[in-house]
Every structure is written in structure tokens, then in C-alpha cells.
Design a protein around this motif. Structure first.
Motif, PDB file in Angstrom:
ATOM      1  N   GLN A  39       0.819  -1.008   0.183  1.00  0.00           N
ATOM      2  CA  GLN A  39      -0.001  -0.676  -0.186  1.00  0.00           C
ATOM      3  C   GLN A  39       0.570   1.498   0.219  1.00  0.00           C
ATOM      4  N   TYR A  40       2.362   0.926   0.465  1.00  0.00           N
ATOM      5  CA  TYR A  40       3.308   2.122   0.109  1.00  0.00           C
ATOM      6  C   TYR A  40       3.402   3.078  -1.033  1.00  0.00           C
ATOM      7  N   LEU A  41       4.393   4.071  -0.673  1.00  0.00           N
ATOM      8  CA  LEU A  41       5.341   4.536  -2.229  1.00  0.00           C
ATOM      9  C   LEU A  41       6.483   4.083  -1.319  1.00  0.00           C
ATOM     10  N   GLY A 255      -0.224  11.143  10.022  1.00  0.00           N
ATOM     11  CA  GLY A 255       0.574  10.225  11.473  1.00  0.00           C
ATOM     12  C   GLY A 255       0.436  10.107  12.523  1.00  0.00           C
ATOM     13  N   THR A 256      -0.123   8.792  12.863  1.00  0.00           N
ATOM     14  CA  THR A 256       0.408   9.480  14.695  1.00  0.00           C
ATOM     15  C   THR A 256       1.530   8.397  15.353  1.00  0.00           C
ATOM     16  N   GLY A 257       2.528   8.427  14.659  1.00  0.00           N
ATOM     17  CA  GLY A 257       3.659   7.468  14.733  1.00  0.00           C
ATOM     18  C   GLY A 257       5.304   7.995  15.496  1.00  0.00           C
ATOM     19  N   ALA A 258       5.682   7.154  16.171  1.00  0.00           N
ATOM     20  CA  ALA A 258       6.925   7.542  16.697  1.00  0.00           C
ATOM     21  C   ALA A 258       7.683   9.416  16.039  1.00  0.00           C
ATOM     22  N   SER A 259       7.608   9.621  15.183  1.00  0.00           N
ATOM     23  CA  SER A 259       7.689  10.975  14.579  1.00  0.00           C
ATOM     24  C   SER A 259       6.160  11.924  14.562  1.00  0.00           C
ATOM     25  N   SER A 260       5.151  11.422  14.180  1.00  0.00           N
ATOM     26  CA  SER A 260       3.908  12.554  14.147  1.00  0.00           C
ATOM     27  C   SER A 260       3.774  12.875  15.369  1.00  0.00           C
ATOM     28  N   ILE A 261       4.086  12.454  16.437  1.00  0.00           N
ATOM     29  CA  ILE A 261       3.519  12.739  18.286  1.00  0.00           C
ATOM     30  C   ILE A 261       5.085  13.240  18.765  1.00  0.00           C
ATOM     31  N   LEU A 276      -4.666  16.837  11.897  1.00  0.00           N
ATOM     32  CA  LEU A 276      -4.176  15.761  12.323  1.00  0.00           C
ATOM     33  C   LEU A 276      -4.255  14.052  11.621  1.00  0.00           C
ATOM     34  N   PHE A 277      -4.475  14.193  10.810  1.00  0.00           N
ATOM     35  CA  PHE A 277      -5.096  12.903  10.282  1.00  0.00           C
ATOM     36  C   PHE A 277      -4.879  11.526  10.469  1.00  0.00           C
ATOM     37  N   GLN A 278      -5.738  10.898  11.637  1.00  0.00           N
ATOM     38  CA  GLN A 278      -5.231   9.351  12.459  1.00  0.00           C
ATOM     39  C   GLN A 278      -6.138   8.407  11.541  1.00  0.00           C
ATOM     40  N   ARG A 279      -4.844   7.088  11.204  1.00  0.00           N
ATOM     41  CA  ARG A 279      -5.750   5.806  11.259  1.00  0.00           C
ATOM     42  C   ARG A 279      -6.029   4.700  11.996  1.00  0.00           C
ATOM     43  N   THR A 280      -4.327   4.644  13.122  1.00  0.00           N
ATOM     44  CA  THR A 280      -4.801   4.122  14.098  1.00  0.00           C
ATOM     45  C   THR A 280      -3.702   4.775  15.286  1.00  0.00           C
ATOM     46  N   PRO A 281      -4.841   4.789  16.320  1.00  0.00           N
ATOM     47  CA  PRO A 281      -3.796   6.012  17.406  1.00  0.00           C
ATOM     48  C   PRO A 281      -2.647   5.350  18.063  1.00  0.00           C
ATOM     49  N   CYS A 387       2.090  -4.515  20.113  1.00  0.00           N
ATOM     50  CA  CYS A 387       1.841  -4.598  18.850  1.00  0.00           C
ATOM     51  C   CYS A 387       1.810  -3.795  17.716  1.00  0.00           C
ATOM     52  N   LYS A 388       2.503  -2.579  18.704  1.00  0.00           N
ATOM     53  CA  LYS A 388       3.071  -0.971  17.593  1.00  0.00           C
ATOM     54  C   LYS A 388       4.360  -0.740  18.678  1.00  0.00           C
ATOM     55  N   ARG A 389       4.885  -0.095  18.371  1.00  0.00           N
ATOM     56  CA  ARG A 389       5.796   0.420  19.285  1.00  0.00           C
ATOM     57  C   ARG A 389       5.333   0.694  20.039  1.00  0.00           C
ATOM     58  N   ARG A 413      -9.439   4.127   7.944  1.00  0.00           N
ATOM     59  CA  ARG A 413      -8.821   4.318   6.501  1.00  0.00           C
ATOM     60  C   ARG A 413      -8.489   5.187   6.860  1.00  0.00           C
ATOM     61  N   GLY A 414      -7.954   5.574   7.329  1.00  0.00           N
ATOM     62  CA  GLY A 414      -6.694   6.580   6.127  1.00  0.00           C
ATOM     63  C   GLY A 414      -7.320   7.491   5.113  1.00  0.00           C
ATOM     64  N   VAL A 415      -6.640   8.482   4.808  1.00  0.00           N
ATOM     65  CA  VAL A 415      -7.104   9.893   3.918  1.00  0.00           C
ATOM     66  C   VAL A 415      -7.337   9.249   2.611  1.00  0.00           C
TER      67      VAL A 415
HETATM   68  P1  NDP Z   1       5.157   4.248  11.929  1.00  0.00           P
HETATM   69  O1  NDP Z   1       5.259   3.830  11.093  1.00  0.00           O
HETATM   70  O2  NDP Z   1       5.669   4.838  13.591  1.00  0.00           O
HETATM   71  O3  NDP Z   1       4.225   5.876  11.594  1.00  0.00           O
HETATM   72  C1  NDP Z   1       3.076   6.032  11.023  1.00  0.00           C
HETATM   73  C2  NDP Z   1       2.415   6.806  10.841  1.00  0.00           C
HETATM   74  O4  NDP Z   1       1.388   6.721   8.975  1.00  0.00           O
HETATM   75  C3  NDP Z   1       1.534   5.588  11.085  1.00  0.00           C
HETATM   76  O5  NDP Z   1       0.751   6.519  12.116  1.00  0.00           O
HETATM   77  C4  NDP Z   1       0.261   4.906   9.953  1.00  0.00           C
HETATM   78  O6  NDP Z   1      -1.053   5.097  10.217  1.00  0.00           O
HETATM   79  C5  NDP Z   1       0.272   6.279   9.255  1.00  0.00           C
HETATM   80  N1  NDP Z   1      -0.195   6.159   7.769  1.00  0.00           N
HETATM   81  C6  NDP Z   1       0.041   5.478   7.085  1.00  0.00           C
HETATM   82  N2  NDP Z   1      -0.549   5.124   6.000  1.00  0.00           N
HETATM   83  C7  NDP Z   1      -1.485   6.795   5.938  1.00  0.00           C
HETATM   84  C8  NDP Z   1      -2.470   7.068   5.247  1.00  0.00           C
HETATM   85  N3  NDP Z   1      -3.084   6.216   4.068  1.00  0.00           N
HETATM   86  N4  NDP Z   1      -3.280   7.659   5.833  1.00  0.00           N
HETATM   87  C9  NDP Z   1      -3.134   8.030   7.020  1.00  0.00           C
HETATM   88  N5  NDP Z   1      -2.244   7.609   7.801  1.00  0.00           N
HETATM   89  C10 NDP Z   1      -1.395   7.117   7.453  1.00  0.00           C
HETATM   90  O7  NDP Z   1       7.229   6.329  11.104  1.00  0.00           O
HETATM   91  P2  NDP Z   1       7.224   7.391  12.354  1.00  0.00           P
HETATM   92  O8  NDP Z   1       8.249   8.173  11.199  1.00  0.00           O
HETATM   93  O9  NDP Z   1       6.702   7.354  13.162  1.00  0.00           O
HETATM   94  O10 NDP Z   1       8.322   6.387  13.369  1.00  0.00           O
HETATM   95  C11 NDP Z   1       9.228   5.547  12.422  1.00  0.00           C
HETATM   96  C12 NDP Z   1       9.888   4.029  13.275  1.00  0.00           C
HETATM   97  O11 NDP Z   1      10.730   5.343  13.426  1.00  0.00           O
HETATM   98  C13 NDP Z   1       9.565   4.386  15.030  1.00  0.00           C
HETATM   99  O12 NDP Z   1       8.866   2.971  14.829  1.00  0.00           O
HETATM  100  C14 NDP Z   1      10.610   4.244  16.041  1.00  0.00           C
HETATM  101  O13 NDP Z   1      11.672   3.002  15.903  1.00  0.00           O
HETATM  102  C15 NDP Z   1      12.027   5.714  15.243  1.00  0.00           C
HETATM  103  N6  NDP Z   1      11.818   6.266  15.320  1.00  0.00           N
HETATM  104  C16 NDP Z   1      12.092   6.941  17.009  1.00  0.00           C
HETATM  105  C17 NDP Z   1      12.275   8.345  16.977  1.00  0.00           C
HETATM  106  C18 NDP Z   1      12.597   8.214  18.774  1.00  0.00           C
HETATM  107  O14 NDP Z   1      13.151   6.735  19.045  1.00  0.00           O
HETATM  108  N7  NDP Z   1      11.554   9.305  19.470  1.00  0.00           N
HETATM  109  C19 NDP Z   1      11.524   9.048  16.881  1.00  0.00           C
HETATM  110  C20 NDP Z   1      10.912   9.119  15.192  1.00  0.00           C
HETATM  111  C21 NDP Z   1      10.931   7.418  14.889  1.00  0.00           C
HETATM  112  P3  NDP Z   1      -1.020   3.012  11.013  1.00  0.00           P
HETATM  113  O15 NDP Z   1      -0.886   3.593  11.932  1.00  0.00           O
HETATM  114  O16 NDP Z   1      -2.620   2.686  11.039  1.00  0.00           O
HETATM  115  O17 NDP Z   1      -0.246   2.860   9.986  1.00  0.00           O
END
Ligand code: NDP
Length: 608
Positions: A39-41, A255-261, A276-281, A387-389, A413-415
Motif C-alpha cells: 500500500q505504500y509508495l 500519521g500518529t507514529g513516533a515522528s508525528s507525536i 492531524l489525520f489519524q488511522r490508528t491511535p 502490537c506497535k512500538r 481507513r486513512g485519508v
Molecule cells: P510509523 O511507521 O511509526 O508511523 C507511520 C504513521 O503513518 C502511522 O501512524 C500510520 O498509520 C500512518 N499512515 C500510513 N499510511 C497512512 C494513510 N494512508 N493515511 C493515514 N495515516 C497513514 O513512522 P514514524 O516515522 O513515526 O516512526 C518510525 C519508526 O522510527 C518508529 O517506530 C521508531 O522505531 C523510529 N522513531 C523513533 C523515534 C524516537 O526514538 N524518538 C522518533 C521517530 C521515529 P497506521 O498506524 O494505521 O499504520
């Protein structure tokens, strides 16, 4: 664990494991995609503009230089923590004739690329920043900020005179084994041709940024970048925030991963409007950062860093040791110890309860912090803790109390798509000036794919072809048909923890000692044998811990192959050595002491 801690962790009234599990399954199903990882590019080809390096012109690697034509003993691919440790250990082992190549304009790896406002390490700096004792760096905080990481990487480069041996801002085009001279031939985009006897690859699992496969990305007429290419010319400000060019701008963060938060609180403080567009909290724990007690730091005995690194993974895996790091991450390690018996048996029911309790606490944290209870409900994560970091921030949840921050919960669903003006979800168009893709990295790429170059071993066979049916290796570091080549920091057939530099610190020493030994003995070809690979495959299978049941109920992500159970690929955890970092380190150390001659086929300059 004492009684009072136990009492504090009792599940709330109405706790219903079966109901919760069913809720987790429902949430997972919303997020499952038939195309899994596809699904990713990739930020190449049509999307190559997203890969452009905003920092190159102000970096050492951005300066003009003549192409380098050289024969060296060792070529070190990657100048992040893995490559730097590799170079330092080669230097110490007396194998000083090496060159380092990295696409980035400076050392630092992820800390070179990730310069977004607020970037900070989630792992304690005293165990995360490698070579602290050797270089004399004292981190200012328990969780140091990104600029300090980059500065430390540069200090390693200066301390060990690595800049004079580095080709920075240089992209490898191809790497080919040459039978005629038993060397690796490496060509780069700057006209370099390097012939190296040995090759080490430490290009990391988080080096290939990915974009979401959302229809219409290319049509957006405003500004857009990936979080790992933050452009301060567009936003103003710097790492500390104060993004003054955003005061009249509407910004979308995906996104709501480590970077976005980490990014969101700074956008909240600076932009006119943030979506902030969230797919999974995410699961966001407390961070509790503090300044370094320098007297304590300086009182540590030599060898302390390695001991502390080891102690972290021991605590995290529930071993009964004193917890030196003592933070939110290790607190969970100590809790799971309650479910592990003295002989290592895991009480799965107890483990599940601890997991539910932990997640309930996080869900409660959201409700206690976020004032708008609809927003709070959307931010609650519904899946297992592993399940997630897990993430750590004291600023993320409070950011939602700012009037200019809107959570667009896409409910898994995502955007829907991107237009010329902004983003569309559920029929609503959110017009914005800037889109920031906090959409992460292709952590599932094999180590060899991360650099994006073709790697060809004996008989013209590429590594991708060689591993078509799955990775085969000796300790995740060597493989047949690719002589004199060592992978370090790989995510497969080795072991990792959330403290990524830990295992690489051992692998770097291990490989440096092997290379130095081979060089001293005049070895021209050193290749893992098929039997050695088979032995390692057997050992991997013997101690394998099956994560599939837990992961099948997880929300999709890079930990579980995006939930695509039919892909035939083992998940992130299932690709690791089952006895974890401590077991893996013991294996490679024992092996180096006794089995090198058995497992490595060697040819020397004299032809033997
Ligand atoms: P992640 O892969 O953790 O997060 C990506 C985010 O993008 C997820 O929330 C994902 O949603 C969302 N996303 C993807 N596709 C879509 C879509 N189509 N629509 C909406 N949302 C979408 O990336 P990060 O850059 O945040 O982090 C990656 C890794 O880098 C971390 O796990 C960590 O290992 C490392 N990191 C560590 C840091 C630290 O130590 N402080 C800081 C930053 C990164 P969904 O969850 O649904 O997939």
C-alpha cells in the motif's frame, strides 16, 4: 513486584477480557488492507522529489570533490550508528585501511535525516548513544534531543579521524563481487570506483522513507514533505520549534507514529490551523525526561555503558535483575516479569491480563488529559501493548486541547485522497497550505534493500535472487555466494531490541575482529559455508518463539507485516533469533572463540 504495586495494577471494575479481545479484533479489521506492505509508495521514481536532501549544501558531503578511484581493505556502507561503530572497531582492531560511504551529507544516519521539530530519542541516551565512554560525550538529558545525537555522531567522526576516510553525500549505484581479484567493486553517483577486499553493510532498517499510497498525492499544489526531510525554509524556526512561517498557514500532518507525536505539539504552538489525520491511535506513555546528573554520570566505572545496555534488554525481557535505566519502558519489563517463571515459562493468561491493564491505563491517560471527550475517545488505542512500538510523550495528548488542533479520525481507513488544495476524508475537503507525511519507513525491507542499490555476488546472482525463497545466513551477518561481506544491524536472523545500537555494538566488534584476523592471515576470500547456514537455520528454528497468535490479533503495522498473514514472510519478531539479544550475543561470542574455522571457507593469498 510488591503488594502495593499489584494493587495499583488491578483491572478496573467491569474488566472483560473476552469483550476487549473482540473489540481489538473489530478495530484490527477496520485497518486491514488486502495489499499489505504494497500500500505504500517508495520515495523514488515519480516521488523522488520527496527524497531530496535539504541539508546537503550545508554538510561536508555537499562540497564538490573529485571522484575517488581506490583499493581499500574494507568498505563500510552506512555512516549512522552501525557504520560508525563498525569504523571505530576496525580502527581499534588495526584494520585502518577503510572508507565509509553514505548518501547523507554527514554522519548520523537517522539523526542526519530526522531533524523535525522536537525530534528526541525514546530510549535513554546513556544506553542509546554508542561510544559515549570512548568519545567522552555527556548527554545533557536522559532522553537527548536530535541535534545532540547528530553532534555526537560528528564527534565520533572527529575523534577517530573518520571524515578523511568518508565519502559523504554519495549514493552507491552498485556493488559487485569480482572473481578476478576477489574484491567488491563499488560504483557511486559521484564517479567513485572503490575496490574493497571486505564489505560491511549497516544501512539500517529505518533509512527508506515511505509515503502512503493515497490517490492524488502528486496533484497537491501546496508545499509537502516527509517528516525525515523537514524543510525549515518552508516552516521557519528550528528543532526547538517556533515555526514562525506557519503563523498564517493551515497544515495537515498524516500519521500518529513516533515522528508525528513529537511534531504535533510544535505545529500546535506555531500554525494557524493543524489537522492531524489519524488511522490508528498510538500508545503514548509518560516520558518523564530529566537533566543528566553529571556527577553521577562521571562517577560511572569503565565498561558501564555496555553493562547498562545489557541490563536494559534483560529488564525488558522480564529477567530478575536490578533495573538500572528505570523508566516507563523498563517498568513494563518489570511488570511482565510477573508472568514469567524462574525457568522461563510464560503464563500466557497472566501476560494477557498485564497487557490489558497496561492498555487500560493508557486509555485512561487519554481521557484524563484531553478535554474534548469525543477527541479523547478517538485517541484511545484498542490493541495489545506489543502490537506497535510504544511511544513516550508528555506533550502529545495536551496538544489536542489547543483550539487550532483538529483530530481527523479516519477510523482505520486513512485519508481518501489528495486534491490540488488539500486532503479529503469522508466527503470533506480539508484545504491546507502544507502537508507533512509522518508516514514512516520501510522497516520491512531487508537490510540489503535499504540502500536501494544492486548487490551482486558470485555468478552474477543478486542478493534479492539469492534470498528469493527467504533469507539464509550465518548469524544474520554472512551468507554464501557473497564472500567477504558482513551485514550488521539487520532485522533478520539476528536480534534487536528497541535500543537498536545495542546489538550492533557487539556485531561491530565481532566483524572488526574477524576482518582484522583475515587481513593478518592474508585471507583473500572468506565465505560462510552452506553447512554453517543450515546450522544457523536449525538453531533459529530450535529456539523459535511463535508470535503469530498474538500478532494475528494485532492492528496492522510494520511489526506484523501489515497484518498480511498470507504473504509467506515471517513477521518482524518471527524473523529474530528466539533467545533475544542476550542469547544472540552469547552465540556470536562463543562462535568466534571456537567455530570460525569450521564455518568459514577460506582462501589465502597463496591460494589455499
Ligand atoms: P510509523 O511507521 O511509526 O508511523 C507511520 C504513521 O503513518 C502511522 O501512524 C500510520 O498509520 C500512518 N499512515 C500510513 N499510511 C497512512 C494513510 N494512508 N493515511 C493515514 N495515516 C497513514 O513512522 P514514524 O516515522 O513515526 O516512526 C518510525 C519508526 O522510527 C518508529 O517506530 C521508531 O522505531 C523510529 N522513531 C523513533 C523515534 C524516537 O526514538 N524518538 C522518533 C521517530 C521515529 P497506521 O498506524 O494505521 O499504520
Amino acid at each position: 513486584m510488591n503488594d502495593s504495586e499489584n494493587t495499583a495494577q488491578l483491572p478496573p471494575d467491569g474488566y472483560d477480557p473476552a469483550g476487549l479481545r473482540e473489540k481489538y479484533r473489530q478495530e484490527r479489521d477496520k485497518r486491514l488492507r488486502p495489499n499489505g506492505n504494497e500500500q505504500y509508495l517508495d520515495i523514488s521514481g515519480e516521488y523522488a522529489a520527496f527524497a531530496a536532501d535539504p541539508y546537503l549544501s550545508s554538510s561536508p558531503g555537499g562540497q564538490p570533490r573529485a571522484p575517488r578511484i581506490a583499493d581499500v581493505d574494507t568498505l563500510v556502507l552506512g555512516g549512522g550508528w552501525a557504520g560508525l561503530q563498525m569504523a571505530v572497531r576496525l580502527h581499534e582492531a588495526g584494520a585502518t585501511d577503510f572508507l565509509i560511504v553514505d548518501q547523507a551529507g554527514d554522519f548520523g544516519g537517522v539523526w542526519y535525516w530526522n531533524r523535525y521539530p522536537g525530534v528526541r530519542c525514546d530510549v535513554e541516551s546513556y544506553i542509546y548513544m554508542p561510544l559515549l565512554e570512548e568519545v567522552g560525550t555527556v548527554p545533557t538529558e536522559k532522553y537527548a534531543g536530535g541535534p545532540e545525537m547528530l553532534e555526537h555522531a560528528r564527534a565520533i567522526g572527529q575523534t577517530y579521524d573518520l571524515y578523511s576516510r568518508a565519502l559523504l553525500g554519495t549514493t552507491v549505484l552498485d556493488v559487485t563481487w569480482s572473481e578476478s581479484n576477489s574484491r567488491w567493486a563499488v560504483r557511486t553517483d559521484r564517479g567513485d570506483v572503490i575496490n574493497a577486499r571486505y564489505l560491511t553493510i549497516g544501512t539500517g532498517p529505518l533509512s527508506r522513507a515511505k509515503l502512503p499510497g493515497i490517490k492524488g498525492i502528486e496533484s497537491f499544489q501546496g508545499q509537502a514533505f516527509h517528516s525525515s526531510r523537514w524543510d525549515y525554509d518552508i516552516t521557519g524556526g528550528d528543532w526547538s520549534g517556533k515555526l514562525d512561517k506557519l503563523a498564517d498557514k493551515r497544515v495537515a500532518l498524516i500519521g500518529t507514529g513516533a515522528s508525528s507525536i513529537q511534531i504535533l505539539p510544535h505545529l500546535a504552538e506555531s500554525a494557524q490551523q493543524v489537522f492531524l489525520f489519524q488511522r490508528t491511535p498510538s500508545t503514548v506513555n509518560a516520558r518523564n525526561n530529566c537533566l543528566t546528573d553529571t556527577a553521577w554520570f562521571r562517577s560511572q566505572e569503565p565498561g558501564w555503558q555496555r553493562q547498562r545496555m545489557d541490563n536494559f534488554v534483560q529488564t525488558m525481557s522480564g529477567m530478575p535483575v536490578d533495573d538500572l535505566v528505570d523508566d516507563e519502558a523498563t517498568a513494563m519489563g518489570k511488570r511482565i516479569a510477573d508472568a514469567i517463571s524462574a525457568d522461563g515459562e510464560v503464563d500466557l493468561a497472566r501476560m494477557a491480563t498485564i497487557d490489558f491493564e497496561k492498555m487500560n491505563e493508557i486509555r485512561q491517560r487519554v481521557v484524563d488529559t484531553v478535554e474534548n471527550q469525543d477527541t479523547a475517545a478517538s485517541l484511545q488505542p484498542w490493541y495489545g501493548y506489543f502490537c506497535k512500538r510504544p511511544l513516550f510523550s508528555d506533550e502529545y495528548y495536551p496538544a489536542f486541547n489547543n483550539d487550532n488542533v483538529t483530530l481527523v479520525d479516519t477510523d482505520g481507513r486513512g485519508v481518501d485522497h489528495v486534491t490540488e488544495r488539500g486532503l479529503v476524508f469522508d466527503g470533506v475537503e480539508y484545504e491546507v497550505d502544507l502537508i507533512i507525511y509522518g508516514t514512516g519507513f520501510d522497516a520491512n525491507a531487508y537490510t540489503y534493500q535499504a540502500g536501494g542499490y544492486e548487490l551482486t555476488g558470485r555468478d552474477g546472482v543478486s542478493l534479492a535472487e539469492h534470498w528469493q525463497g527467504g533469507m539464509r545466513s550465518l548469524h544474520g551477518m554472512m551468507t554464501t555466494r557473497f564472500p567477504n561481506m558482513f551485514l550488521i544491524g539487520g532485522v533478520e536472523q539476528a536480534a534487536i531490541s528497541i535500543n537498536l545500537p545495542h546489538v550492533t555494538s557487539y556485531q561491530a566488534r565481532h566483524v572488526a575482529e574477524l576482518v582484522a584476523r583475515f587481513l593478518r592471515a592474508g585471507v583473500t576470500v572468506a565465505e560462510a559455508t552452506l553447512e554453517a547456514e543450515q546450522r544457523w537455520a536449525h538453531e533459529m528454528a530450535r529456539v523459535h518463539v511463535d508470535h503469530s497468535r498474538y500478532e494475528s490479533e494485532c492492528t496492522p503495522g510494520y511489526y506484523n507485516n501489515e497484518g498480511s498473514r498470507d504473504s509467506g514472510r515471517p513477521s518482524f519478531a518471527d524473523r529474530q533469533y528466539g533467545r533475544g539479544p542476550i542469547g544472540y550475543i552469547a552465540v556470536i561470542q562463543d562462535w568466534a572463540a571456537t567455530d570460525v574455522d569450521r564455518d568459514i571457507a577460506i582462501t589465502t593469498a597463496g591460494g589455499q
